[in-house]
Design a protein around this motif. Structure first.
Motif: not given
Length: 132
Positions: A92-112
């Motif tokens: 159920l969680v695996e299926t639900a994750q397809a509808r989750w909103r992606a993080i904004t500014g994902a390219h900045l995660v590496a900096l964090v």
């Protein structure tokens, strides 16, 4: 409270905390003490990229993540064995994750993750870079 929560920077959040303290200090001293005692931790999202603030300001990430699982487990009235329940929740969680909103500014995660410092959502210059 929303002025603190939606402040555009740390200075505005501090002003909103002071206004909250003035307005509600006499009526609700325990609530005001809770806010003023945690005034350094409360606006911690200002130490992250501004693009991430919308994701960090969410009010209940756990409930929204597991709402699908809760709905389905009530409908099925239990899954039988613990192993079957775990498998059902995983799918159920695996299926639900397809509808989750992606993080904004994902390219900045590496900096964090690398420990970069952000002041009010903007990348702070490193001291070595400023000295060079």
């Amino acid at each position: 409270m929303q002025e603190i929560y939606n402040a555009e920077d740390r200075a505005h959040a501090d002003k909103a905390i002071e206004a909250f303290k003035k307005t509600y200090g006499a009526k609700f001293p325990k609530a005001v003490a809770k806010i003023t005692d945690d005034r350094k931790e409360l606006p911690a999202f200002f130490d992250f990229p501004a693009e991430h603030w919308i994701n960090l300001r969410t009010t209940n990430p756990i409930e929204s993540t597991f709402s699908t699982v809760k709905l389905r487990t009530k409908v099925t009235r239990g899954a039988g064995s613990p192993a079957a329940a775990l498998a059902m929740v995983f799918k159920l969680v695996e299926t639900a994750q397809a509808r989750w909103r992606a993080i904004t500014g994902a390219h900045l995660v590496a900096l964090v993750r690398a420990g970069a410092r952000f002041d009010n959502g903007v990348l702070a210059e490193r001291r070595e870079d400023a000295a060079a």
